[in-house]
Write a protein that holds these residues in place. Sequence first.
Motif, short mmCIF file in Angstrom:
data_model
loop_
_atom_site.label_atom_id
_atom_site.label_comp_id
_atom_site.label_asym_id
_atom_site.label_seq_id
_atom_site.Cartn_x
_atom_site.Cartn_y
_atom_site.Cartn_z
N ALA A 115 65.95 76.34 77.15
CA ALA A 115 65.48 77.70 76.91
C ALA A 115 63.95 77.77 77.04
N LYS A 116 63.26 76.78 76.51
CA LYS A 116 61.79 76.74 76.62
C LYS A 116 61.36 76.54 78.07
N PHE A 117 62.06 75.68 78.79
CA PHE A 117 61.76 75.44 80.20
C PHE A 117 61.94 76.73 81.01
N ILE A 118 63.05 77.40 80.81
CA ILE A 118 63.34 78.65 81.52
C ILE A 118 62.29 79.70 81.17
N ASN A 119 61.93 79.79 79.91
CA ASN A 119 60.89 80.72 79.48
C ASN A 119 59.57 80.40 80.18
N GLY A 120 59.20 79.13 80.19
CA GLY A 120 57.94 78.73 80.81
C GLY A 120 57.89 79.05 82.30
N LEU A 121 58.97 78.78 83.00
CA LEU A 121 58.98 79.04 84.44
C LEU A 121 59.02 80.53 84.73
N LEU A 122 59.93 81.25 84.10
CA LEU A 122 60.09 82.67 84.41
C LEU A 122 58.95 83.54 83.88
N SER A 123 58.30 83.11 82.81
CA SER A 123 57.21 83.93 82.26
C SER A 123 56.04 84.04 83.24
N GLN A 124 55.97 83.15 84.21
CA GLN A 124 54.93 83.24 85.24
C GLN A 124 55.08 84.48 86.10
N PHE A 125 56.26 85.08 86.09
CA PHE A 125 56.54 86.23 86.94
C PHE A 125 56.51 87.56 86.18
#
Length: 142
Positions: free
Chosen positions: A127-137
């Motif tokens: 969940a943290k990984f997905i948040n980190g990657l997608l929050s860039q967009f």
Amino acid sequence: MTNSFENSRRDLRERAFQALFNMEHGGDFLSASQFAYDYDKVSDQEHDIPAFLLTLVNGVVNHKDELDAIIKEHLKAGWSIERLTLTDRTMLRLGLYEIKFFEETPDRVALNEIIEIAKKYSDETSAKFINGLLSQFVSDSE
């Protein structure tokens, strides 16, 4: 089994995730979407699949190569999209599709929703990984 969120956008996003995951194992678009929508319904009859669910599944399918290319560009050195778990890869595609291509949903809402799905189907690290990657967009101007 049904719940109070049945047919909510969150429920339909979760079902879109399930359909997309199923399709990775050889399911086709309509049957995977129908199964994801009907699998926990009390009656044995098929129900009309909500347009929102179909739009998400179809959108991810139609933009899969583009979504994967974007995800690859944002992975750390040494990582490939193939190295990600199927669950994480599917959630990233779904979340990124909704953020980049589905204008009805505010980016922050799409991000928060996919994180909640990640917490349910994966673990806190994912969940943290997905948040980190997608929050860039996600734009701060929303």
